[in-house]
Design a protein around this motif. Structure first.
Motif, PDB file in Angstrom:
ATOM      1  N   GLN A  62     -31.430 -17.030 -12.786  1.00 16.12           N
ATOM      2  CA  GLN A  62     -33.385 -17.664 -13.429  1.00 16.12           C
ATOM      3  C   GLN A  62     -32.891 -17.649 -14.967  1.00 16.12           C
ATOM      4  O   GLN A  62     -32.480 -16.921 -15.201  1.00 16.12           O
ATOM      5  CB  GLN A  62     -34.122 -17.346 -12.281  1.00 16.12           C
ATOM      6  N   SER A  64     -37.389 -17.569 -17.225  1.00 13.18           N
ATOM      7  CA  SER A  64     -38.582 -18.297 -17.272  1.00 13.18           C
ATOM      8  C   SER A  64     -38.865 -19.521 -18.255  1.00 13.18           C
ATOM      9  O   SER A  64     -37.742 -19.010 -19.158  1.00 13.18           O
ATOM     10  CB  SER A  64     -39.458 -17.118 -17.643  1.00 13.18           C
ATOM     11  N   LEU A  65     -39.685 -19.717 -18.492  1.00 13.84           N
ATOM     12  CA  LEU A  65     -40.246 -21.155 -19.291  1.00 13.84           C
ATOM     13  C   LEU A  65     -39.899 -19.984 -21.010  1.00 13.84           C
ATOM     14  O   LEU A  65     -39.857 -20.837 -21.981  1.00 13.84           O
ATOM     15  CB  LEU A  65     -41.263 -21.675 -19.371  1.00 13.84           C
ATOM     16  N   PRO A  66     -40.168 -18.643 -20.766  1.00 14.17           N
ATOM     17  CA  PRO A  66     -40.213 -18.172 -22.483  1.00 14.17           C
ATOM     18  C   PRO A  66     -38.811 -17.903 -22.793  1.00 14.17           C
ATOM     19  O   PRO A  66     -38.587 -18.259 -24.333  1.00 14.17           O
ATOM     20  CB  PRO A  66     -41.377 -16.950 -22.402  1.00 14.17           C
ATOM     21  N   MET A  68     -36.574 -19.785 -21.924  1.00 15.04           N
ATOM     22  CA  MET A  68     -36.135 -21.684 -22.469  1.00 15.04           C
ATOM     23  C   MET A  68     -36.109 -21.602 -23.627  1.00 15.04           C
ATOM     24  O   MET A  68     -35.275 -22.634 -24.490  1.00 15.04           O
ATOM     25  CB  MET A  68     -36.083 -22.565 -21.098  1.00 15.04           C
ATOM     26  N   VAL A  69     -37.302 -21.143 -23.978  1.00 14.60           N
ATOM     27  CA  VAL A  69     -38.199 -21.877 -25.249  1.00 14.60           C
ATOM     28  C   VAL A  69     -36.717 -21.257 -26.677  1.00 14.60           C
ATOM     29  O   VAL A  69     -36.651 -22.042 -27.396  1.00 14.60           O
ATOM     30  CB  VAL A  69     -39.637 -21.002 -25.288  1.00 14.60           C
ATOM     31  N   THR A  71     -33.721 -20.688 -26.053  1.00 19.47           N
ATOM     32  CA  THR A  71     -32.397 -20.571 -25.716  1.00 19.47           C
ATOM     33  C   THR A  71     -31.550 -21.642 -26.493  1.00 19.47           C
ATOM     34  O   THR A  71     -30.600 -21.676 -27.012  1.00 19.47           O
ATOM     35  CB  THR A  71     -32.209 -21.310 -24.334  1.00 19.47           C
ATOM     36  N   GLU A  91     -31.603 -13.055 -13.080  1.00 19.90           N
ATOM     37  CA  GLU A  91     -32.548 -13.793 -14.132  1.00 19.90           C
ATOM     38  C   GLU A  91     -31.867 -13.351 -15.520  1.00 19.90           C
ATOM     39  O   GLU A  91     -31.837 -11.841 -15.707  1.00 19.90           O
ATOM     40  CB  GLU A  91     -33.886 -12.899 -13.440  1.00 19.90           C
ATOM     41  N   GLY A 236     -38.299 -12.130 -21.274  1.00 17.67           N
ATOM     42  CA  GLY A 236     -37.734 -12.111 -20.566  1.00 17.67           C
ATOM     43  C   GLY A 236     -38.258 -10.732 -20.030  1.00 17.67           C
ATOM     44  O   GLY A 236     -38.485 -10.685 -19.210  1.00 17.67           O
TER      45      GLY A 236
END
Length: 461
Positions: A62, A64-66, A68-69, A71, A91, A236
């Motif tokens: 998994q 989280s959105l932060p 992904m930003v 990555t 995660e 994260g």
């Protein structure tokens, strides 16, 4: 006080005990090399990452959105070779350049001062440490005044939380600068503090902490994403807060044990020193202290729940230096100072059942000592056990001093003083700590019965 206004720098305690532990970090590194995209391979970044993990035999993770930003840029800047910080095996909390050390941040949020540590998550090494004053002092010197501030101001808790977070971020920046690291390498944080600091830091309501029966929102462990409170860490990263624990005076443990007050106050000339057995006695002692005008006076203010006795509407002044007999017996005398009285009464029931008739007395005063009461107990019983929630050199020492000068130790009287261990106590539930110190009902029974060469099994204590 601003640091630039101080004539000498403040020194904060940041040293502590070191223990050898088996390292089991919650976040571990995982290095991956992704195939670069082409005009014929148009998989999205996260899809490409999960496919690579599957090809390496790893389960899908998994994110989280932060995380992904951050990555996309990290993948491209490092030619699709990155280090993943994986928490709990499920995660991704950070995507970093390959080989980047994973760091942890630990902080003790004290009411007055704070101590922070930067650690290597893979080796456990403490890389740097620093301290700072808790900036909330500007809004109240102690816990109670800060709870009052929160309750009386519309944005009170937000103000205190923001000041605290700002100071923690400054400590993070200081530690990272000292070690040549970046805040984004901090993939896990642990924070400890007393109940009020715990609540203010996490944004939990504190109003109920200042109102009877003074209950926290949560006693157990708590974890939440660090970015939710504005901490500068990996996108994260999580904050883990261990359960609130208790010591002899509640949730404070070694640094706030409260074991020494009777010992040092009773050594001062003309000082009156009291300790309440229950909530009603405390009310009487408050009234006594208010009305006493002949010199210094102190009473021990116990922390925690009362024992459920009937409360008077108003406290009544106590006669200075006078204790009370709570239960009459003939063979064993238990002389209690302070909150151990309830356990003395429970112990007396066990001793009575074993054929050892037991008197229970509440000294009320460590100084001046109730000479008539001590004399009566010494002359009328074979065993005298003093019980106090305090260190060696306190109430029992005053009793023994009196008995020696009165010659009451010369006729076969067996005296057993029960006190707290001569050490700084660890954390733990109060009941377990009293049991370990021998100050619970079972310990009192053991002490009294062994003085008579008996062994009494404790059924209910």
């Amino acid at each position: 006080i601003p640091p630039e206004s101080l004539t000498t720098p403040q020194r904060l305690q940041i040293e502590g005990d070191t223990f050898e532990l088996e390292l089991d970090p919650p976040v571990v590194p995982l290095d991956v090399k992704l195939p670069a995209p082409t005009m014929y391979d148009l998989r999205a970044d996260i899809e490409r990452l999960n496919d690579t993990l599957r090809d390496q035999g790893e389960p899908p993770l998994q994110m989280s959105l932060p995380v992904m930003v951050s990555t996309a840029a990290c993948l491209r800047e490092n030619e699709w070779s990155v280090r993943l910080a994986v928490r709990g095996g499920r995660e991704i909390v950070a995507v970093l350049p390959p080989g980047t050390p994973l760091l942890g941040f630990a902080v003790d949020i004290g009411t007055t001062g704070m101590a922070a540590y930067l650690l290597n998550m893979e080796t456990g090494e403490v890389l740097a440490k620093t301290g700072a004053m808790n900036p909330q002092i500007a809004y109240g010197e102690d816990v109670i005044s800060r709870i009052v501030y929160v309750n009386e101001h519309h944005n009170g808790q937000e103000t205190l939380q923001n000041r605290l977070i700002r100071s923690l971020n400054e400590m993070i920046d200081t530690l990272c600068a000292e070690t040549g690291s970046q805040p984004g390498q901090i993939v896990e944080m642990v924070a400890v503090g007393n109940t009020a600091m715990h609540h203010i830091f996490a944004g939990l309501p504190v109003r109920q902490l200042g109102e009877a029966p003074y209950l926290p929102v949560l006693r157990g462990a708590l974890e939440f994403p660090a970015h939710l409170v504005g901490l500068r860490t990996a996108p994260g990263a999580y904050v883990y807060m261990p359960p609130n624990v208790a010591g002899y005076v509640g949730a404070d443990g070694a640094t706030h044990c409260g074991a020494f007050d009777v010992t040092y106050l009773a050594s001062l000339p003309h000082f009156v020193v009291m300790a309440a057995a229950d909530e009603a006695e405390l009310k009487h002692m408050v009234r006594t202290a208010v009305e006493y005008g002949e010199g210094p006076i102190a009473f021990r203010y116990p922390r925690g729940n009362g024992v459920g006795v009937e409360m008077p509407e108003r406290g009544s002044p106590l006669e200075i230096g006078r204790g009370r007999i709570v239960k009459e017996g003939a063979k064993v005398a238990l002389l209690s100072l302070g909150t151990r009285l309830a356990d003395c009464l429970a112990a007396a029931e066990e001793l009575d059942a074993a054929g050892l008739s037991t008197t229970v007395a509440d000294a009320r005063f460590a100084k001046p000592l109730d000479a008539d009461l001590v004399r009566r107990l010494a002359r009328g019983h074979e065993v005298l056990v003093t019980v106090e929630e305090g260190s060696i050199g306190g109430f029992a020492s005053h009793v023994l001093h009196f008995l020696a000068h009165e010659g009451l130790l010369e006729n076969g009287l067996k005296v057993r003083p029960l006190v707290l261990p001569d050490e700084f106590t660890d954390h733990g539930k109060q009941e377990k700590m009293y049991a370990a110190a021998g100050l619970d009902a079972a310990g009192i029974v053991r002490s009294a019965s062994s003085a008579l060469g008996r062994s009494v099994s404790v059924a209910s204590a």
